[in-house]
Design a protein around this motif. Structure first.
Motif, PDB file in Angstrom:
ATOM      1  N   UNK A 440       0.826  -1.218   0.000  1.00  0.00           N
ATOM      2  CA  UNK A 440       0.000   0.000   0.000  1.00  0.00           C
ATOM      3  C   UNK A 440       0.859   1.267   0.000  1.00  0.00           C
ATOM      4  N   UNK A 441       0.355   2.325  -0.603  1.00  0.00           N
ATOM      5  CA  UNK A 441       1.113   3.591  -0.609  1.00  0.00           C
ATOM      6  C   UNK A 441       1.246   4.153   0.807  1.00  0.00           C
ATOM      7  N   UNK A 442       0.312   3.790   1.681  1.00  0.00           N
ATOM      8  CA  UNK A 442       0.355   4.278   3.070  1.00  0.00           C
ATOM      9  C   UNK A 442       0.942   3.204   3.969  1.00  0.00           C
ATOM     10  N   UNK A 443       1.621   3.671   5.017  1.00  0.00           N
ATOM     11  CA  UNK A 443       2.222   2.721   5.965  1.00  0.00           C
ATOM     12  C   UNK A 443       3.712   2.649   5.699  1.00  0.00           C
ATOM     13  N   UNK A 444       4.464   3.264   6.609  1.00  0.00           N
ATOM     14  CA  UNK A 444       5.902   3.391   6.348  1.00  0.00           C
ATOM     15  C   UNK A 444       6.710   2.966   7.577  1.00  0.00           C
ATOM     16  N   UNK A 445       7.993   2.715   7.372  1.00  0.00           N
ATOM     17  CA  UNK A 445       8.902   2.427   8.484  1.00  0.00           C
ATOM     18  C   UNK A 445       9.237   3.736   9.208  1.00  0.00           C
ATOM     19  N   UNK A 446       9.695   3.594  10.449  1.00  0.00           N
ATOM     20  CA  UNK A 446       9.975   4.824  11.221  1.00  0.00           C
ATOM     21  C   UNK A 446      11.452   5.205  11.210  1.00  0.00           C
ATOM     22  N   UNK A 447      12.327   4.371  10.623  1.00  0.00           N
ATOM     23  CA  UNK A 447      13.772   4.628  10.725  1.00  0.00           C
ATOM     24  C   UNK A 447      14.381   5.123   9.414  1.00  0.00           C
ATOM     25  N   UNK A 448      13.539   5.409   8.434  1.00  0.00           N
ATOM     26  CA  UNK A 448      14.035   5.882   7.130  1.00  0.00           C
ATOM     27  C   UNK A 448      13.280   7.157   6.760  1.00  0.00           C
ATOM     28  N   UNK A 449      13.805   7.933   5.812  1.00  0.00           N
ATOM     29  CA  UNK A 449      13.174   9.237   5.545  1.00  0.00           C
ATOM     30  C   UNK A 449      11.732   9.143   5.049  1.00  0.00           C
ATOM     31  N   UNK A 450      10.955  10.133   5.457  1.00  0.00           N
ATOM     32  CA  UNK A 450       9.553  10.264   5.041  1.00  0.00           C
ATOM     33  C   UNK A 450       9.417  11.637   4.392  1.00  0.00           C
ATOM     34  N   UNK A 451       8.845  11.669   3.195  1.00  0.00           N
ATOM     35  CA  UNK A 451       8.614  12.969   2.577  1.00  0.00           C
ATOM     36  C   UNK A 451       8.413  12.831   1.085  1.00  0.00           C
ATOM     37  N   UNK A 452       8.036  13.934   0.460  1.00  0.00           N
ATOM     38  CA  UNK A 452       7.677  13.859  -0.951  1.00  0.00           C
ATOM     39  C   UNK A 452       8.333  14.919  -1.800  1.00  0.00           C
ATOM     40  N   UNK A 453       7.827  15.017  -3.027  1.00  0.00           N
ATOM     41  CA  UNK A 453       8.318  15.991  -4.001  1.00  0.00           C
ATOM     42  C   UNK A 453       7.166  16.905  -4.422  1.00  0.00           C
ATOM     43  N   UNK A 454       7.459  17.781  -5.338  1.00  0.00           N
ATOM     44  CA  UNK A 454       6.485  18.709  -5.923  1.00  0.00           C
ATOM     45  C   UNK A 454       5.662  19.360  -4.791  1.00  0.00           C
ATOM     46  N   UNK A 455       4.345  19.425  -4.971  1.00  0.00           N
ATOM     47  CA  UNK A 455       3.528  20.174  -3.998  1.00  0.00           C
ATOM     48  C   UNK A 455       3.298  19.468  -2.670  1.00  0.00           C
ATOM     49  N   UNK A 456       3.868  18.280  -2.486  1.00  0.00           N
ATOM     50  CA  UNK A 456       3.586  17.536  -1.255  1.00  0.00           C
ATOM     51  C   UNK A 456       4.453  17.953  -0.083  1.00  0.00           C
ATOM     52  N   UNK A 457       5.668  18.320  -0.357  1.00  0.00           N
ATOM     53  CA  UNK A 457       6.602  18.563   0.749  1.00  0.00           C
ATOM     54  C   UNK A 457       7.515  19.720   0.405  1.00  0.00           C
ATOM     55  N   UNK A 458       8.021  20.333   1.434  1.00  0.00           N
ATOM     56  CA  UNK A 458       9.012  21.393   1.232  1.00  0.00           C
ATOM     57  C   UNK A 458      10.025  21.314   2.356  1.00  0.00           C
ATOM     58  N   UNK A 459      11.282  21.353   2.000  1.00  0.00           N
ATOM     59  CA  UNK A 459      12.322  21.364   3.038  1.00  0.00           C
ATOM     60  C   UNK A 459      12.876  19.975   3.297  1.00  0.00           C
ATOM     61  N   UNK A 460      13.620  19.883   4.392  1.00  0.00           N
ATOM     62  CA  UNK A 460      14.337  18.648   4.691  1.00  0.00           C
ATOM     63  C   UNK A 460      13.365  17.521   5.035  1.00  0.00           C
ATOM     64  N   UNK A 461      13.799  16.308   4.763  1.00  0.00           N
ATOM     65  CA  UNK A 461      13.007  15.116   5.073  1.00  0.00           C
ATOM     66  C   UNK A 461      12.821  14.946   6.581  1.00  0.00           C
ATOM     67  N   UNK A 462      11.723  14.294   6.945  1.00  0.00           N
ATOM     68  CA  UNK A 462      11.487  13.919   8.335  1.00  0.00           C
ATOM     69  C   UNK A 462      11.878  12.453   8.523  1.00  0.00           C
ATOM     70  N   UNK A 463      12.079  12.071   9.767  1.00  0.00           N
ATOM     71  CA  UNK A 463      12.279  10.680  10.217  1.00  0.00           C
ATOM     72  C   UNK A 463      13.642  10.104   9.844  1.00  0.00           C
ATOM     73  N   UNK A 464      14.006   9.093  10.636  1.00  0.00           N
ATOM     74  CA  UNK A 464      15.308   8.467  10.463  1.00  0.00           C
ATOM     75  C   UNK A 464      16.409   9.479  10.728  1.00  0.00           C
ATOM     76  N   UNK A 465      17.633   9.108  10.427  1.00  0.00           N
ATOM     77  CA  UNK A 465      18.722  10.041  10.736  1.00  0.00           C
ATOM     78  C   UNK A 465      18.713  11.254   9.805  1.00  0.00           C
ATOM     79  N   UNK A 466      17.935  11.178   8.696  1.00  0.00           N
ATOM     80  CA  UNK A 466      17.816  12.355   7.820  1.00  0.00           C
ATOM     81  C   UNK A 466      17.181  13.538   8.550  1.00  0.00           C
TER      82      UNK A 466
END
Ligand SMILES: NC(=O)C1=CN([C@@H]2O[C@H](COP(=O)(O)OP(=O)(O)OC[C@H]3O[C@@H](n4cnc5c(N)ncnc54)[C@H](OP(=O)(O)O)[C@@H]3O)[C@@H](O)[C@H]2O)C=CC1
Ligand SMILES: O=C(O)CCC(=O)C(=O)O
Length: 482
Positions: A440-466
């Motif tokens: 599924x597109x939803x449901x992610x791990x907590x130790x790796x980066x979370x975030x998107x491109x284009x109009x979904x996200x802006x700035x540095x990635x969240x989660x994990x050491x990123x």
């Protein structure tokens, strides 16, 4: 009469200047609790407390931060059933989803406890003879956190944990709709041994508490998750403030799931149902565009309708329920408005979309599946944020990929296929921050980066050491030993 739960400012629980009522969306007669609302002056006090606490916390040892974050993690995990119940009651996720989200929050704190021990700088040779160059990371200062209602504990956790881990102090403004989990998390944080002022909770509206955080010169950075409209306002305010603030925005999605002729039908249906409808479709990573190639289209649609018939939509706390209620009346109105828009645009409502009556008065909506949709329709372009998905027919993989990328968003995307060739091509060419194969597109791990491109996200990635990119600033130091 239950007590009004307070805000936490400068190490003390304080009364507010108003009250917000937390209503159970599965049963609107059930008052989950009443929470003190902070005003502008109290928010300013919280910022001042966070500013005063910053130098001390920034200098605290990694061991002190590890101990605090680890303690928070252990309490969250030990209480996951109870806190999961509160979450399901206030937000409308099912109980297993609520418990799962709480466990995820606990694991996030554990991860960042470890990260506190791993923050080591770098030392290199200078291009100039005889000089040393050192790179270190320093905390930003006071970080304001503005969070949405759809993940009432996981999203606060993945902002607060890295902020504290890297030595920042926090002013946390949860969504007014779901203050219960935020309050419970805050209580746990206050018991972790961190000094007064390092963490502050200010429940209140976006227009008062949120705006005060945006306007205040002592707030160095803002981490936001929520709608695109609010995200844009936050970006403008952060750039125009003096000094400018660092900001990161996690916003909407219109996430595609491509289903190819060679997909395993059972897997594709499970992936689509989970991604589109679980958590009532109220996930920024939800699949709302199901892009299906000709050869499997009719079988997929028939199997989806069959599977949807078997899902139970009911009180989030009842055993065996698959889908809880929509979070509130205003979100329900938005979902119904889009269902009408889809019909008016000429898409076929193949399943659901009806309001449902249950034993208790709640915002129950049958999951809605549109077919015969095309990618120019508003239901395929705008984020609905409810249990509504649209099937779009594609001639072949190439057309499916083009439709998949034809969106202003780019958070998550997925493909169901048994072909290594198409899976690999899609991973490389899908314009999103997170790509899933047969998942599924939803449901992610907590130790790796979370975030998107284009109009979904802006700035540095969240989660994990990123996450350290946002919560720290890099210092480059040159030394001439003489
Ligand atoms: N991508 C995602 O993860 C999410 C997307 N959404 C989308 O947003 C729509 C509306 O949901 P909603 O919760 O209202 O989302 P918002 O973007 O309005 O709210 C998110 C957070 O921002 C705060 N906020 C609102 N206005 C301001 C402001 N001017 N300055 C500072 N902070 C502000 C809110 O406060 P408060 O609400 O307490 O006033 C809340 O804490 C949904 O239908 C959905 O489409 C919503 C949630 C999550
Ligand atoms: O898919 C997930 O697990 C996280 C989704 C999310 O963060 C969101 O919807 O805001």
């Amino acid at each position: 009469m239950t007590a009004i739960l307070k805000n936490f400012i400068g190490g003390e629980w304080v009364d507010g200047s108003g009250v917000t009522r937390n209503i159970n969306p599965s049963n609107t007669n059930d008052l989950v609790g009443e929470y003190a609302k902070a005003d502008k002056a109290q928010t300013e006090k919280a910022i001042a407390a966070a500013k005063a606490a910053f130098p001390g916390w920034a200098q605290s040892t990694p061991q002190v931060r590890y101990d605090a974050l680890n303690k928070i993690s252990l309490e969250i995990l030990a209480r996951k059933e109870e806190l999961g119940r509160l979450l399901a009651r206030e937000e409308g996720k099912t109980l297993p989803e609520g418990i799962g989200e709480v466990a995820r929050a606990g694991q996030i704190f554990a991860f960042f406890a470890g990260e506190a021990l791993r923050l080591i700088g770098e030392k290199g040779a200078s291009v100039r003879p005889g000089l040393d160059v050192e790179l270190t990371r320093e905390p930003m200062g006071v970080v304001g956190m503005i969070t949405p209602w759809n993940f009432p504990i996981a999203i606060p956790a993945w902002k607060i944990a890295p902020a504290l881990c890297y030595g920042n102090t926090v002013v946390f403004k949860p969504a007014e709709l779901v203050p219960g989990s935020a309050h419970a998390l805050s209580e746990i944080i206050t018991r972790s041994g961190i000094p007064a002022g390092v963490f502050n909770l200010v429940v209140g509206s976006g227009s008062v508490v949120g705006q005060t955080l945006l306007d205040h010169p002592d707030v160095a950075a803002i981490s936001f998750t929520g709608s695109v409209q609010t995200g844009r306002k936050i970006a403008q305010a952060c750039v125009l403030s003096n000094p400018m603030k660092k900001f990161q925005l996690e916003m909407g999605g219109k996430n595609p799931l491509v289903v190819l002729d060679d997909a395993d039908l059972k897997t594709a249906v499970e992936v689509a149902v989970n991604g589109s409808y679980f958590s009532t479709g109220q996930r920024c990573t939800a699949s709302s565009r199901l892009i299906v190639t000709e050869g499997i289209h009719d079988r997929f649609v028939a199997a989806m309708a069959e599977r949807l018939k078997g899902l139970s939509v009911d009180d989030a706390l009842k055993a065996g329920v698959h889908i809880g209620p929509v979070v509130d009346q205003s979100q329900l109105d938005q979902d119904l408005r889009y269902i009408k828009i889809g019909q008016d645009e000429g898409a076929k409502l193949a399943f659901g979309g009806e309001l449902l009556q249950r034993e208790t008065p709640g915002h129950y909506l049958q999951p809605a599946l549109f077919t015969e949709a095309n990618n120019n329709m508003r239901i395929a372009r705008e984020e609905i944020f409810g249990p509504v998905a649209a099937v779009i027919r594609a001639k072949n993989y190439e057309e499916a990929l083009a439709i998949s990328n034809d969106t202003e968003f780019g958070l998550a995307s997925g493909i169901c296929t048994t072909s290594l060739k198409y899976a690999s091509h899609y991973k490389r060419n899908s314009e999103s921050g997170m790509v899933m194969v047969n998942l599924p597109t939803a449901g992610v791990d907590y130790h790796v980066p979370f975030g998107g491109r284009k109009g979904s996200s802006y700035g540095a990635r969240e989660q994990g050491s990123y996450a350290r990119e946002f919560y720290t600033t890099v210092k480059t130091a040159y030394t001439y030993p003489g």
